[in-house]
Design a protein around this motif. Structure first.
Motif, PDB file in Angstrom:
ATOM      1  N   CYS A 119     -49.643 -71.940 -51.040  1.00 12.29           N
ATOM      2  CA  CYS A 119     -50.181 -72.934 -50.103  1.00 12.29           C
ATOM      3  C   CYS A 119     -50.516 -74.223 -50.862  1.00 12.29           C
ATOM      4  O   CYS A 119     -50.088 -75.317 -50.471  1.00 12.29           O
ATOM      5  N   TYR A 120     -51.233 -74.084 -51.947  1.00  6.50           N
ATOM      6  CA  TYR A 120     -51.641 -75.241 -52.745  1.00  6.50           C
ATOM      7  C   TYR A 120     -50.424 -76.038 -53.231  1.00  6.50           C
ATOM      8  O   TYR A 120     -50.430 -77.263 -53.225  1.00  6.50           O
ATOM      9  N   CYS A 121     -49.370 -75.343 -53.630  1.00  6.71           N
ATOM     10  CA  CYS A 121     -48.183 -76.028 -54.150  1.00  6.71           C
ATOM     11  C   CYS A 121     -47.294 -76.591 -53.047  1.00  6.71           C
ATOM     12  O   CYS A 121     -46.365 -77.363 -53.317  1.00  6.71           O
ATOM     13  N   ALA A 122     -47.574 -76.206 -51.799  1.00  6.59           N
ATOM     14  CA  ALA A 122     -46.741 -76.644 -50.680  1.00  6.59           C
ATOM     15  C   ALA A 122     -47.276 -77.905 -49.999  1.00  6.59           C
ATOM     16  O   ALA A 122     -46.516 -78.657 -49.392  1.00  6.59           O
ATOM     17  N   ILE A 123     -48.586 -78.129 -50.101  1.00  4.22           N
ATOM     18  CA  ILE A 123     -49.165 -79.288 -49.424  1.00  4.22           C
ATOM     19  C   ILE A 123     -48.905 -80.560 -50.227  1.00  4.22           C
ATOM     20  O   ILE A 123     -48.600 -80.521 -51.416  1.00  4.22           O
ATOM     21  N   ASP A 124     -49.020 -81.697 -49.540  1.00  3.70           N
ATOM     22  CA  ASP A 124     -48.918 -82.996 -50.206  1.00  3.70           C
ATOM     23  C   ASP A 124     -49.953 -83.049 -51.332  1.00  3.70           C
ATOM     24  O   ASP A 124     -51.139 -82.803 -51.094  1.00  3.70           O
ATOM     25  N   PRO A 125     -49.545 -83.324 -52.574  1.00  3.84           N
ATOM     26  CA  PRO A 125     -50.506 -83.367 -53.680  1.00  3.84           C
ATOM     27  C   PRO A 125     -51.700 -84.297 -53.434  1.00  3.84           C
ATOM     28  O   PRO A 125     -52.774 -84.076 -53.998  1.00  3.84           O
ATOM     29  N   LYS A 126     -51.530 -85.281 -52.586  1.00  8.03           N
ATOM     30  CA  LYS A 126     -52.642 -86.181 -52.260  1.00  8.03           C
ATOM     31  C   LYS A 126     -53.744 -85.457 -51.500  1.00  8.03           C
ATOM     32  O   LYS A 126     -54.877 -85.935 -51.428  1.00  8.03           O
ATOM     33  N   MET A 127     -53.413 -84.288 -50.939  1.00  2.00           N
ATOM     34  CA  MET A 127     -54.368 -83.534 -50.131  1.00  2.00           C
ATOM     35  C   MET A 127     -55.079 -82.451 -50.949  1.00  2.00           C
ATOM     36  O   MET A 127     -55.902 -81.711 -50.404  1.00  2.00           O
ATOM     37  N   ARG A 128     -54.792 -82.354 -52.218  1.00  2.00           N
ATOM     38  CA  ARG A 128     -55.298 -81.226 -53.001  1.00  2.00           C
ATOM     39  C   ARG A 128     -56.823 -81.213 -53.119  1.00  2.00           C
ATOM     40  O   ARG A 128     -57.438 -80.154 -53.024  1.00  2.00           O
ATOM     41  N   ASN A 129     -57.431 -82.348 -53.353  1.00  5.66           N
ATOM     42  CA  ASN A 129     -58.900 -82.367 -53.442  1.00  5.66           C
ATOM     43  C   ASN A 129     -59.535 -81.981 -52.118  1.00  5.66           C
ATOM     44  O   ASN A 129     -60.553 -81.270 -52.079  1.00  5.66           O
ATOM     45  N   GLN A 130     -58.931 -82.418 -51.008  1.00  2.32           N
ATOM     46  CA  GLN A 130     -59.437 -82.037 -49.692  1.00  2.32           C
ATOM     47  C   GLN A 130     -59.292 -80.533 -49.484  1.00  2.32           C
ATOM     48  O   GLN A 130     -60.181 -79.881 -48.926  1.00  2.32           O
ATOM     49  N   TYR A 131     -58.178 -79.987 -49.948  1.00  6.69           N
ATOM     50  CA  TYR A 131     -57.957 -78.537 -49.861  1.00  6.69           C
ATOM     51  C   TYR A 131     -59.076 -77.794 -50.599  1.00  6.69           C
ATOM     52  O   TYR A 131     -59.655 -76.832 -50.073  1.00  6.69           O
ATOM     53  N   ILE A 132     -59.385 -78.223 -51.811  1.00  5.07           N
ATOM     54  CA  ILE A 132     -60.428 -77.569 -52.607  1.00  5.07           C
ATOM     55  C   ILE A 132     -61.769 -77.601 -51.874  1.00  5.07           C
ATOM     56  O   ILE A 132     -62.480 -76.588 -51.802  1.00  5.07           O
ATOM     57  N   ASN A 133     -62.097 -78.743 -51.306  1.00  7.88           N
ATOM     58  CA  ASN A 133     -63.370 -78.879 -50.584  1.00  7.88           C
ATOM     59  C   ASN A 133     -63.430 -77.960 -49.373  1.00  7.88           C
ATOM     60  O   ASN A 133     -64.467 -77.331 -49.094  1.00  7.88           O
ATOM     61  N   ILE A 134     -62.326 -77.849 -48.649  1.00  8.98           N
ATOM     62  CA  ILE A 134     -62.297 -77.010 -47.452  1.00  8.98           C
ATOM     63  C   ILE A 134     -62.397 -75.527 -47.828  1.00  8.98           C
ATOM     64  O   ILE A 134     -63.137 -74.763 -47.199  1.00  8.98           O
ATOM     65  N   MET A 135     -61.685 -75.103 -48.855  1.00 12.04           N
ATOM     66  CA  MET A 135     -61.763 -73.714 -49.275  1.00 12.04           C
ATOM     67  C   MET A 135     -63.191 -73.359 -49.698  1.00 12.04           C
ATOM     68  O   MET A 135     -63.685 -72.265 -49.404  1.00 12.04           O
ATOM     69  N   TYR A 136     -63.850 -74.291 -50.358  1.00  9.46           N
ATOM     70  CA  TYR A 136     -65.245 -74.083 -50.754  1.00  9.46           C
ATOM     71  C   TYR A 136     -66.124 -73.882 -49.524  1.00  9.46           C
ATOM     72  O   TYR A 136     -66.962 -72.969 -49.472  1.00  9.46           O
ATOM     73  N   ASP A 137     -65.929 -74.721 -48.515  1.00  4.05           N
ATOM     74  CA  ASP A 137     -66.746 -74.633 -47.305  1.00  4.05           C
ATOM     75  C   ASP A 137     -66.499 -73.335 -46.538  1.00  4.05           C
ATOM     76  O   ASP A 137     -67.420 -72.788 -45.914  1.00  4.05           O
ATOM     77  N   LEU A 138     -65.278 -72.823 -46.572  1.00  6.16           N
ATOM     78  CA  LEU A 138     -64.944 -71.617 -45.814  1.00  6.16           C
ATOM     79  C   LEU A 138     -65.568 -70.359 -46.409  1.00  6.16           C
ATOM     80  O   LEU A 138     -65.837 -69.392 -45.696  1.00  6.16           O
ATOM     81  N   LEU A 139     -65.801 -70.364 -47.701  1.00  3.52           N
ATOM     82  CA  LEU A 139     -66.330 -69.181 -48.380  1.00  3.52           C
ATOM     83  C   LEU A 139     -67.830 -69.030 -48.183  1.00  3.52           C
ATOM     84  O   LEU A 139     -68.573 -70.002 -48.115  1.00  3.52           O
ATOM     85  N   LYS A 140     -68.254 -67.772 -48.116  1.00  2.00           N
ATOM     86  CA  LYS A 140     -69.680 -67.475 -48.150  1.00  2.00           C
ATOM     87  C   LYS A 140     -70.229 -67.824 -49.539  1.00  2.00           C
ATOM     88  O   LYS A 140     -69.465 -67.854 -50.510  1.00  2.00           O
ATOM     89  N   PRO A 141     -71.526 -68.061 -49.673  1.00  2.00           N
ATOM     90  CA  PRO A 141     -72.105 -68.196 -51.008  1.00  2.00           C
ATOM     91  C   PRO A 141     -71.777 -66.959 -51.847  1.00  2.00           C
ATOM     92  O   PRO A 141     -71.955 -65.833 -51.389  1.00  2.00           O
ATOM     93  N   GLY A 142     -71.250 -67.167 -53.041  1.00  2.00           N
ATOM     94  CA  GLY A 142     -70.841 -66.047 -53.869  1.00  2.00           C
ATOM     95  C   GLY A 142     -69.441 -65.538 -53.566  1.00  2.00           C
ATOM     96  O   GLY A 142     -68.965 -64.605 -54.223  1.00  2.00           O
ATOM     97  N   GLY A 143     -68.786 -66.149 -52.578  1.00  2.00           N
ATOM     98  CA  GLY A 143     -67.418 -65.760 -52.253  1.00  2.00           C
ATOM     99  C   GLY A 143     -66.434 -66.252 -53.303  1.00  2.00           C
ATOM    100  O   GLY A 143     -66.739 -67.130 -54.103  1.00  2.00           O
TER     101      GLY A 143
END
Length: 204
Positions: A119-143
């Protein structure tokens, strides 16, 4: 697979066409050995999210092991396949046809694990930081985000998808939000991808 300048890789149309035309060189046709091994080590039932799930082989494996799995892809073609596979079972799978960049805040703090694979390698590289932020938000604390970064031997300037993943830079980007707990060349990498991928685990 490489897109040309006239194709929008951020559109579901592009990816639906890939599946219709069997232009799916990333698809193993079965469960990813690394993730099968990882899943087998889990001691209790977990909430697992698979963004960019594609045909969902890993999704089905995780669910068959008793986990609650949320499978997300904005391309309808592969989710049709997954729906057929899971339709007549009692597996705990939620299939969501949606852009991963539109998952927050509805799914914030929902998941014990996120599985990152192609997934990470498929998205526009300009979106990678946004991807990281969203994955962080989706996880529970300690996830944890459990992933396979690839292709780590391809220059980003060579285009894509898949777009090259410069390993050190990528880990540094994730460390702005996560703590790294594992980064290895996994012994269960499939033969064509040995030395081209890195198994990683980050914790929120």
């Amino acid at each position: 697979m490489n897109s040309n300048d006239n194709v929008d890789i951020s559109s579901s149309k592009f990816w639906n066409n890939c599946y219709r035309n069997n232009d799916t060189g990333w698809d193993l046709g079965g469960t990813t050995p690394i993730f099968r091994n990882w899943c087998d080590s889990l001691k209790s039932q977990k909430e697992i999210c698979v963004p960019g799930c594609g045909n969902g082989y890993d999704v089905l494996y995780f669910a068959n092991k008793g986990h609650r799995v949320t499978a997300i892809d904005f391309a309808k073609e592969p989710t049709r396949t997954l729906k057929k596979e899971s339709k007549n079972s009692n597996l705990n799978i939620d299939i969501i046809v949606k852009d991963i960049f539109n998952l927050t805040p509805e799914f914030n703090n929902r998941f014990d694990y996120i599985i990152e694979y192609t997934c990470y390698c498929a998205i526009d590289p300009k979106m990678r930081n946004q991807y990281i932020n969203i994955m962080y938000d989706l996880l529970k604390p300690g996830g944890e985000l459990v992933g396979i970064f690839l292709p780590v031997n391809k220059d980003l300037k060579d285009g894509g998808p898949p777009f090259g993943v410069q390993l050190n830079q990528t880990i540094k980007a994730f460390l702005k939000k996560f703590k790294l707990i594992e980064s290895i060349r996994h012994p269960l990498s499939i033969v064509p991808r040995v030395d081209k991928e890195q198994f990683v685990r980050f914790i929120k």
